[in-house]
Write an enzyme that holds these catalytic residues in place. Structure first.
Site, short mmCIF file in Angstrom:
data_model
loop_
_atom_site.label_atom_id
_atom_site.label_comp_id
_atom_site.label_asym_id
_atom_site.label_seq_id
_atom_site.Cartn_x
_atom_site.Cartn_y
_atom_site.Cartn_z
N ASP A 124 0.84 -1.20 0.00
CA ASP A 124 0.00 0.00 0.00
C ASP A 124 0.88 1.25 0.00
OD1 ASP A 124 -2.46 -1.63 0.43
OD2 ASP A 124 -1.32 -2.17 2.21
N HIS A 147 -3.87 -3.63 6.41
CA HIS A 147 -3.87 -3.87 4.97
C HIS A 147 -5.27 -4.36 4.58
CE1 HIS A 147 -3.01 -5.25 1.00
NE2 HIS A 147 -3.50 -6.44 1.32
N1 LIG Z 1 -0.47 -7.97 2.73
C1 LIG Z 1 -0.58 -7.70 1.43
O1 LIG Z 1 -0.31 -6.57 0.99
C2 LIG Z 1 -1.01 -8.75 0.44
C3 LIG Z 1 -1.02 -8.44 -0.93
C4 LIG Z 1 -1.41 -9.41 -1.84
C5 LIG Z 1 -1.81 -10.67 -1.38
N2 LIG Z 1 -1.81 -10.93 -0.05
C6 LIG Z 1 -2.21 -12.24 0.46
O2 LIG Z 1 -1.14 -13.16 0.28
C7 LIG Z 1 -1.65 -14.49 0.29
C8 LIG Z 1 -1.04 -15.31 -0.84
O3 LIG Z 1 -1.44 -14.79 -2.08
P1 LIG Z 1 -1.10 -15.58 -3.43
O4 LIG Z 1 -1.61 -14.73 -4.54
O5 LIG Z 1 0.31 -16.05 -3.47
O6 LIG Z 1 -2.07 -16.84 -3.25
P2 LIG Z 1 -2.01 -18.24 -3.99
O7 LIG Z 1 -3.36 -18.85 -3.77
O8 LIG Z 1 -1.45 -18.15 -5.35
O9 LIG Z 1 -0.96 -19.05 -3.10
C9 LIG Z 1 -1.17 -19.38 -1.78
C10 LIG Z 1 -0.40 -20.64 -1.49
O10 LIG Z 1 -0.49 -20.91 -0.09
C11 LIG Z 1 -0.62 -22.27 0.08
N3 LIG Z 1 -1.12 -22.58 1.41
C12 LIG Z 1 -2.40 -22.58 1.87
N4 LIG Z 1 -2.42 -22.98 3.15
C13 LIG Z 1 -1.15 -23.21 3.52
C14 LIG Z 1 -0.55 -23.66 4.71
N5 LIG Z 1 -1.28 -23.96 5.78
N6 LIG Z 1 0.80 -23.80 4.74
C15 LIG Z 1 1.54 -23.51 3.66
N7 LIG Z 1 1.03 -23.11 2.49
C16 LIG Z 1 -0.30 -22.96 2.42
C17 LIG Z 1 -1.54 -22.70 -1.05
O11 LIG Z 1 -1.48 -24.09 -1.29
C18 LIG Z 1 -0.97 -21.88 -2.21
O12 LIG Z 1 0.08 -22.57 -2.87
C19 LIG Z 1 -3.17 -14.34 0.23
O13 LIG Z 1 -3.68 -14.48 1.55
C20 LIG Z 1 -3.37 -12.91 -0.23
O14 LIG Z 1 -4.61 -12.40 0.18
C21 LIG Z 1 -1.41 -10.00 0.86
#
Ligand SMILES: NC(=O)c1ccc[n+]([C@@H]2O[C@H](COP(=O)([O-])OP(=O)(O)OC[C@H]3O[C@@H](n4cnc5c(N)ncnc54)[C@H](O)[C@@H]3O)[C@@H](O)[C@H]2O)c1
Length: 327
Positions: free
Chosen positions: A159, A187
């Site tokens: 952000d 966030h």
């Molecule tokens: N804070 C921020 O600014 C911000 C920005 C963008 C995305 N995000 C968040 O980041 C996270 C990941 O996003 P992404 O696009 O890579 O998602 P994605 O779905 O492509 O990947 C997530 C991965 O996490 C794995 N996973 C689920 N549970 C798990 C566990 N218990 N242990 C280990 N791995 C596990 C899934 O199998 C998957 O491979 C999401 O929660 C998203 O909302 C945060």
């Protein structure tokens, strides 16, 4: 060359990790001379995909990566780690209620907190990216009582980067010239992006963005809503959530924890609140911080009362702290 550090990335088979791993592996985060042992955690059904990611990391042929440890076992993933990127989380699915999302993530971050507590180095620096990031960081820290609460931070750097980029575009300057944009709170759409302390260097040192731009209406209106809604706007266009920009922000965040902030500059991150600026205590709340020797300190930029119009405008409440901690 120094001895290798162990760095774990969870959600390692996912889309953010796909970009983040390259940055870590090539030295952008921990330094060009810092060898890395990469621990990659994902869930059992993703092990085949993770195998493909491992092949690609090998094919990068980057000398800093001395070993790769792919696993679905938190005990292996968190063993002796120096730094942890907690990216994996349960996404919100259609029809899922907020409480269901929360309880699914509490389970994940409880397990990971316990594993950090038991297996990681006590000095480990933990960055939570997986949403709801602030809440997940708090849960994780609660289940890792032997690790200082200050070692757990949540990401609002994306952000902040979005805010800097919006201002740079508006001023028609390079984004590197814009600094000290603050993200307050969380966030999520309840965050408060704030350019009051932001500076721009137009060639003769930093000057306030408010003076350079002379457009308070934009800074107090469209600027804030654009940053707040940027994630949703990217999803609408890409049909997937922000990934490369989220990975870059995670790298920036950990880079600054590792190497410190530049003189005169601060960055935003979710940290355990000491009640500064009227925020509630003991929750993970995004503040401006400076970092030295891997320790952050909340910057006291100005009297909190200056923030009131923003809270009143964007949260329609006179209880700013309370509205900002919702996820
Ligand atoms: N804070 C921020 O600014 C911000 C920005 C963008 C995305 N995000 C968040 O980041 C996270 C990941 O996003 P992404 O696009 O890579 O998602 P994605 O779905 O492509 O990947 C997530 C991965 O996490 C794995 N996973 C689920 N549970 C798990 C566990 N218990 N242990 C280990 N791995 C596990 C899934 O199998 C998957 O491979 C999401 O929660 C998203 O909302 C945060």
């Amino acid at each position: 060359m120094s001895s290798p550090i162990r760095v774990v990335v969870t959600g390692a088979a996912g889309q953010i990790a796909y970009s983040l791993l390259y940055q870590i592996a090539k030295g952008d985060v921990f330094g060009a001379d810092q060898p890395i042992i990469l621990h990659l955690l994902d869930i059992p059904p993703m092990m085949e995909v993770l195998g493909g990611v491992v092949m690609e990391i090998i094919d990068l042929a980057l000398p800093l990566v001395t070993e790769i440890v792919p696993t679905a076992d938190p005990a292996v993933a968190f063993k002796d780690v120096d730094a942890a990127f907690l990216v994996g989380a349960m996404p919100r699915k259609q029809g899922m209620e907020r409480k269901d999302l929360l309880s699914a993530n509490v389970k994940i971050f409880k397990v990971q907190g316990e594993a950090l507590d038991k297996y990681a180095k006590k000095t480990v620096k933990v960055l939570v990216v997986g949403n709801p990031a602030n809440t997940n960081a708090l849960v994780c820290s609660r289940y890792a009582p032997s690790i200082a609460r200050e070692n757990f931070t949540a990401m609002t750097r994306l952000d902040q980067n979005r805010g800097r980029a919006q201002i740079a575009e508006r001023l028609k300057v390079n984004v590197g010239q814009v600094n000290n944009v603050v993200i307050w709170g969380n966030h999520s759409a309840t965050q408060v992006p704030d350019a009051n302390s932001a500076t721009v260097d137009l060639g003769s040192g930093p000057v306030p963005v408010t003076e350079a731009l002379k457009n308070d209406e934009w800074l107090k209106g469209e600027f804030i809503t654009t940053v707040q809604k940027r994630g949703a706007t990217v999803i609408a266009a890409r049909k997937m959530s922000s990934a490369v920009s989220a990975a870059k922000a995670a790298g920036d965040h950990m880079h600054d924890i590792w190497h410190g902030t530049a003189p005169g500059q601060f960055v935003s991150m979710g940290v355990i609140s000491d009640g500064s600026y009227g925020a509630p205590e003991d929750v993970i709340f995004s503040f401006p911080v400076t970092i030295e020797n891997k320790e952050w300190k909340i910057v006291q930029v100005r009297d909190f009362s200056i923030m009131y119009p923003y809270y009143l405008l964007h949260h329609k409440t006179s209880m700013p702290g309370r509205s900002l901690i919702c996820i």
